[in-house]
Structures are given as C-alpha cells and as structure tokens.
Enzyme design. Structure first.
Site, short mmCIF file in Angstrom:
data_model
loop_
_atom_site.label_atom_id
_atom_site.label_comp_id
_atom_site.label_asym_id
_atom_site.label_seq_id
_atom_site.Cartn_x
_atom_site.Cartn_y
_atom_site.Cartn_z
N ASN A 111 0.63 -1.36 0.28
CA ASN A 111 -0.09 -0.04 0.08
C ASN A 111 0.85 1.21 -0.01
OD1 ASN A 111 -1.94 1.89 0.01
ND2 ASN A 111 -2.78 1.14 2.10
N ASP A 112 1.40 1.76 1.08
CA ASP A 112 2.04 2.95 1.18
C ASP A 112 3.21 2.93 0.17
OD1 ASP A 112 0.63 3.69 3.29
OD2 ASP A 112 1.83 2.69 4.89
N VAL A 113 4.06 1.86 -0.10
CA VAL A 113 5.13 1.80 -0.92
C VAL A 113 4.51 2.00 -2.60
CG1 VAL A 113 6.33 0.30 0.49
CG2 VAL A 113 5.13 -0.61 -1.33
N ALA B 119 0.89 3.54 7.56
CA ALA B 119 1.42 4.65 8.04
C ALA B 119 0.33 5.55 8.35
CB ALA B 119 2.27 5.40 6.70
#
Lengths: 465, 102
Positions: free
Chosen positions: A394-396, A435
C-alpha cells in the site's frame, strides 16, 4: 588439552569462515556454500573449546546434554516454521542471543576464576567493564526482541505505545546505566550487577514499545546489530577472537540493514527509534478524500485486463504474506506466462516486516529469483508495462510521496505503479496502510480496485484467465 | 614498553567492523532475510563462553550457580546455532533460477 596459542589460531580460522559465510550471500549461487562455511566455523569453535578445557569429567556429559536439548529444539523450529513467520523467528532468535550473552556474563561475574579474570570481588577492571557492556547490551537485546516478537506475532498491538515523559524517562534510565556501571566497577558489588541487569532489561522494553508495526524492519535490523555488539563485548571478556570477529560482523551487518531500511522509508534512524509513527490518529485529509469516486471491479475484469496485456508487473507487500497468497499468485503468473505475457516482480526495500521478507516468500512459491527486481532496477519499467498488480502493498505505491510535501511519507522512494496503463489493486477495503494515510492511487483513473482477500481474488483471476 | 593484549583484540575488532561493512554491502538485497538468520547463527558462537562456564564447576559440585547459567546459555545458543543454520539452509534451497526449458 591443546595450548592457548593453538586454540587462538583455530578461533581465528572459525572467524574467517564466518566472514566467508556472509561473503557467500552476495549471490544465491554461492550462498549455500557460504552457509556451509559458517557451519564448519561453528564446529571448529566448539571442538576447540572442548579440547582447550580438556576436562572430560562428568560435567562434560551435561554440556552435551544441554547442547543436544537446544539443538533439537532449534532443528525442530527450523523445519516447522512457515516462511511467513520469519520476522517473528528472527526476533525470537535475537532474544536468545541476548539472553545467552547475559547468562555468560553472569557466570563470568560469579566465577571469574574459570575465565582467568581474577577472583570474585577482585575482577580485573578491564574485564569487568567488558563484561558489563556485554551484559547491558545483551539484556537490552533480550527484552527488546521479546517486545518485537510479541508485536510481530500479534500478541501485542502493533500500534505504538507512547506516554508523556517517555523520552525523558528513557534518557534518565540510560544515564543511570552509566552511573551504575561506574559504581559497579569501583565497588565490585554483586547487588549493583543485578541492578544493572534489571535496568537494562527495562530500557530494552521501553525502547521498543513506542515503535509501530510498520517500522519493524528497522527494529529487527537494529536488534540484530545489538546482538552482535553484545557478543563482541563477551568476546573481549573471554579474550576470544572468533567471538570478537563475529560480534563485529553481526554488529555492522545489522547497522547496515537498519540504514537501508530507514532509507527505504526516507526517515532518519532517530526518527524511527523515538517512535510514535503510524499511530492510529487519522491524518486530517483522510475524511474529505473518502468521498472521491473509486472504480472497483471483480476477478473477471482483472482477468480480462491481464489477458490483453503483454507485460505485467507484480507488486507484493505484507498483505500477501498475511493472506498466504504467494502460491496462488505463482499459479496465476504461470497461467499468464502460458499466454506469452511477460511477468516480473517489483519489491520495495521495506515491503514486509523484515529486510528481504518478500523475496523469501516468492522463492518459497518457486518464483525464480531472476524474475524478482528491486526498486531501482524496475522502477523505469512501469511506464512501459500494461498492468501493475498490487497485492498486499500500500504505502510503498503511494504517489503522494512524490507530489505532496504535506504527506507524512513525502520523500520516501515509491514504486511508480501509477505510470502503468492500468493498475489492479487487491485490497480488502479502502482503509489506509500502516502509515495511517490515504493512498491517492485508489482514486486514479487507471486504477481498478479489487476488494477481496488477496488469496481468493488471485485464485478467481486464475480461473477466469 | 609492551603493548597490552587488549589493543590487539581491539585492532581485530575494528578491522572486523570494516570487513563486515564491505562484505554486508555486497550482499544482494534478495538475501537479506537469510543474512539475518545466518548472523543469528554465527553470533551464537557465544556458546564458547557458555561451555567454559558450564565446565567450570568441580566434579563434586557440577551445578553451582555459575555453571547453571553456563548450561542454560549452552541450550539457548544451541537453539540458535541449529535453528539459525538450518532455517538459512532451508531458505537458500528455495532460491532457484529460471528453468531453461521455459
């Protein structure tokens, strides 16, 4: 019984073999040989220790018994552990190294004659300092790793635990460690030694609780490093070259891995260590963004898109590990390859819960390692690929890290998945990642959200291909 | 004046840090997990100290306080040695290249 000089030479040899063990890991082809060198080095070190003591009394039988008990437990764990649980396993192993260092320090303190360090109450100053360092770092490694283990295992919540005055408390404890060590060295009091161990255990615990689940790759690497420094401290006490060399190797290895992980998140080491990142309090922007339209599809849509693609890039993340979807994913990729579609895998440095976690899972699912690429190697290829298949990451993939300076992850290197013609994003719901921030990618024109369990969705796509 | 042996050990230590630095940077990122498990295994060479501690008791009194800690440390380190090397081997055995017939 062999002479001290001869045994020192053998310890040096095993130290060199340990260096070769790490050197072997520079490529998968040489890695197995490297591991073999490591085993030889260990066998040499243990054998030489027996020979140099030369006391094959009844105590020797007990040494073998305890060695065997530990060995059997270790072997059992090594064969049983699922690959998805590697982070927990490594954290658990770190705690054991820490505890072993503490125990060795304790027995050296109680019986310094056995180690040629003087007599109780009159331990050589240098040895006592080295011993204390080994014990303190060992204790911190032990309690810190236990917390990391509990967080990874899910027994303890992955969200950071913070309270007022936390940093002040930690600073005070660290100072008191120095003071107690100083007093211990001047008085040789055994009470102070126990107090030193107790506060070290406490600080290890306090240092890790404020660090969130997504920062675990840094924590594990850092504890890896600590376990090395603890071993080195004991190595100085025992005047043992193998232990000193190994401690230095492991210490620097863990430090480098921590650095790589921090860089992968564009955060400083201190920022991670001070903790509190990824707390559950929502970022202000998330409320307004919920209303944005999202395109969602099903397995048939996804299969249709992929069938018509000529190249597909897979972006795996921790969610894939949780859903145990790596085998289903490989089957899907096999089907794609039969249709002459080029498939590669893109791995972000901090994907998963420890360095290299995704690579191991893919290797377990029989994905050849030359189809798996690191961020820098593959990031330019997204623009030429037809489909990006994001599974459990997700965040990456969040493009906001490149465009929005207000975003907490701004500046973090991300995979340019949005440059693909279409993006398939497998996810259970629209909830933010670790995050705690929303992913702009969900709302892009070319993104098709596939709301489902990663494993089930992948299996359904394969059926529809 | 003679040099304290401590200085020699310190030299080994410092040089090993540098070796570690360069060796670990050359480890391919896809093998970072095996790197961690193998470093776990080799740092358990601390078992050397545990064995010395365990054998320090005299024959009438094998289990004095000091040697009990030694024996416990032997088991802990042995878990790591066997567990660490074997799990590393298990992982490394999974890394395969693309088959040529494909």
């Amino acid at each position: 019984m062999i002479s001290a000089n001869l045994s020192a030479i053998f310890y040096l040899i095993s130290g060199v073999l340990f260096i070769l063990a790490l050197r072997g890991l520079s490529s998968p082809e040489t890695s197995r040989q490297g591991n073999f060198f490591g085993i030889i080095g260990m066998v040499i070190a243990i054998t030489v220790t027996f020979l140099s003591i030369g006391n094959f009394s009844s105590g020797f039988a007990y040494v073998l018994i305890f060695l065997l008990i530990g060995g059997l437990i270790g072997a059992f764990i090594a064969y049983k552990i699922p690959m998805t649980a590697m982070p927990e396993l490594v954290a658990g192993f770190h705690s054991l190294v820490g505890l072993a260092a503490v125990f060795v320090a304790i027995s050296a303190f109680l019986n310094p004659e056995a180690f040629n360090l003087g007599s109780p109450g009159y331990i050589k100053l240098g040895s006592l300092i080295e011993m204390s360092i080994g014990a303190v770092v060992g204790a911190i490694t032990f309690s810190g790793s236990i917390i990391a283990f509990l967080k990874l295992q899910g027994i303890m919540s992955g969200s950071p635990i913070t309270f007022k005055g936390q940093h002040l408390l930690n600073a005070l404890i660290l100072i008191s460690i120095l003071v107690v060590t100083y007093l211990l060295c001047s008085t040789q009091s055994s009470n102070l030694f126990w107090i030193l161990l107790a506060i070290s255990l406490l600080i290890g615990f306090l240092l890790i609780i404020p660090i969130g689940g997504a920062d675990m790759p840094v924590v594990i690497s850092m504890l890896n490093s600590y376990s090395g420094w603890a071993a080195a401290g004991i190595g100085f006490t025992l005047e043992n070259t193998a232990l000193i060399i190994t401690g230095a190797l492991v210490g620097s290895s863990g430090a480098i891995l921590s650095y790589i992980m921090c860089k992968g998140m564009n955060r400083s080491f201190f920022n991670v260590i001070l903790g509190g990142f990824g707390a559950t309090d929502q970022s202000p922007s998330s409320g307004s963004k919920e209303q944005k339209p999202v395109k969602s599809g099903n397995a048939e849509d996804a299969a249709f898109l992929m069938k018509n693609a000529s190249s597909v890039i897979i972006v795996p993340g921790y969610g894939m590990a949780v859903a145990q979807a790596q085998h289903a994913l490989r089957e899907m990729v096999d089907t794609l390859k039969k249709n002459d579609i080029k498939v590669s895998y893109a791995i972000h440095p901090v994907a998963g819960r420890m360095p290299g976690h995704m690579n191991v899972l893919l290797a377990e699912a029989n994905v050849p390692y030359d189809e798996v690429f690191e961020l820098e190697e593959i990031n330019n290829d997204f623009a030429n690929a037809d489909v990006a298949f994001v599974i459990g990451a997700n965040d990456v993939t969040n493009p906001a890290a490149k465009t929005d300076p207000q975003n907490p992850i701004y500046g973090m290197p991300v995979l340019d998945v949005e440059k693909c013609k279409s993006v398939l994003f497998v996810k259970r719901g629209l909830s933010p990642g670790y995050a705690g921030i929303d992913n702009d990618l969900f709302y892009k024109e070319n993104t098709l959200m596939l709301f489902a369990d990663a494993k089930k969705m992948t299996e359904n796509i394969t059926k529809n291909l | 004046m003679e040099i304290d042996p401590f200085i020699f050990r310190l030299s080994i230590f410092i040089l090993s840090i540098f070796i570690g630095y360069y060796v670990v940077w050359s480890v391919t990122p896809s093998l970072h997990t095996p790197l961690m498990s193998v470093t776990n295994a080799i740092s358990s060479v601390i078992i050397v100290g545990a064995i010395i501690a365990g054998l320090a008791g005299n024959s009438e009194n094998i289990f004095n306080t000091s040697s009990v800690f030694g024996f416990l440390a032997i088991s802990l380190a042995a878990i790591n040695i066997f567990g660490g090397f074997l799990v590393t081997q298990r992982m490394l055995a999974m890394y395969k290249k693309k088959r040529k017939d494909k």
